[in-house]
Scaffold this motif. Sequence first.
Motif, mmCIF file in Angstrom:
data_model
loop_
_atom_site.group_PDB
_atom_site.id
_atom_site.type_symbol
_atom_site.label_atom_id
_atom_site.label_comp_id
_atom_site.label_asym_id
_atom_site.label_seq_id
_atom_site.Cartn_x
_atom_site.Cartn_y
_atom_site.Cartn_z
ATOM 1 N N LYS A 70 0.825 -1.200 0.000
ATOM 2 C CA LYS A 70 0.000 0.000 0.000
ATOM 3 C C LYS A 70 0.868 1.262 0.000
ATOM 4 O O LYS A 70 0.599 2.213 -0.738
ATOM 5 C CB LYS A 70 -0.919 0.000 1.221
ATOM 6 C CG LYS A 70 -1.943 1.088 1.214
ATOM 7 C CD LYS A 70 -2.949 0.910 2.331
ATOM 8 C CE LYS A 70 -4.060 1.912 2.202
ATOM 9 N NZ LYS A 70 -5.099 1.712 3.209
ATOM 10 N N MET A 71 1.926 1.263 0.800
ATOM 11 C CA MET A 71 2.828 2.419 0.857
ATOM 12 C C MET A 71 3.539 2.612 -0.471
ATOM 13 O O MET A 71 3.753 3.736 -0.918
ATOM 14 C CB MET A 71 3.833 2.249 1.995
ATOM 15 C CG MET A 71 3.207 2.362 3.369
ATOM 16 S SD MET A 71 4.366 2.041 4.693
ATOM 17 C CE MET A 71 5.375 3.504 4.639
ATOM 18 N N GLN A 72 3.909 1.514 -1.126
ATOM 19 C CA GLN A 72 4.569 1.583 -2.428
ATOM 20 C C GLN A 72 3.640 2.209 -3.459
ATOM 21 O O GLN A 72 4.038 3.074 -4.229
ATOM 22 C CB GLN A 72 4.981 0.173 -2.876
ATOM 23 C CG GLN A 72 5.705 0.129 -4.195
ATOM 24 C CD GLN A 72 7.116 0.632 -4.066
ATOM 25 O OE1 GLN A 72 7.752 0.483 -3.041
ATOM 26 N NE2 GLN A 72 7.611 1.252 -5.107
ATOM 27 N N ARG A 73 2.369 1.776 -3.460
ATOM 28 C CA ARG A 73 1.381 2.298 -4.405
ATOM 29 C C ARG A 73 1.151 3.782 -4.199
ATOM 30 O O ARG A 73 0.974 4.542 -5.155
ATOM 31 C CB ARG A 73 0.062 1.545 -4.231
ATOM 32 C CG ARG A 73 -0.445 0.939 -5.498
ATOM 33 C CD ARG A 73 -1.746 0.210 -5.318
ATOM 34 N NE ARG A 73 -1.612 -0.900 -4.372
ATOM 35 C CZ ARG A 73 -2.452 -1.166 -3.377
ATOM 36 N NH1 ARG A 73 -3.511 -0.455 -3.202
ATOM 37 N NH2 ARG A 73 -2.243 -2.197 -2.574
ATOM 38 N N GLU A 74 1.127 4.226 -2.942
ATOM 39 C CA GLU A 74 0.855 5.628 -2.636
ATOM 40 C C GLU A 74 2.079 6.511 -2.831
ATOM 41 O O GLU A 74 1.960 7.733 -2.790
ATOM 42 C CB GLU A 74 0.357 5.754 -1.196
ATOM 43 C CG GLU A 74 -1.001 5.121 -0.970
ATOM 44 C CD GLU A 74 -1.411 5.122 0.487
ATOM 45 O OE1 GLU A 74 -0.586 5.492 1.352
ATOM 46 O OE2 GLU A 74 -2.551 4.743 0.753
ATOM 47 N N GLY A 75 3.251 5.919 -3.016
ATOM 48 C CA GLY A 75 4.463 6.701 -3.237
ATOM 49 C C GLY A 75 5.114 7.176 -1.949
ATOM 50 O O GLY A 75 5.925 8.102 -1.976
#
Length: 72
Positions: free
Chosen positions: A16-21
């Motif tokens: 999720k953190m990766q997707r949100e940048g």
Amino acid sequence: MRDNNVEQALKALKKKMQREGTFREMKRRNHYEKPSEKRARQKAEAIRRARKLARKRAQREGLLPRTATARR
């Protein structure tokens, strides 16, 4: 967390953190970025977004074949 599975919860959080940048943002804020570097980065990001949007539009219109990753 399901069944106290910490590893699965951590994996979901990282994804999720990766997707949100978030990771990219943390790395970027770690060191000072000169205004000229910031402009260059923002311009490159805008170009990348525009190319991605054009590619998706072309795929929707049937001008480009859909790839295995583009399922929508």
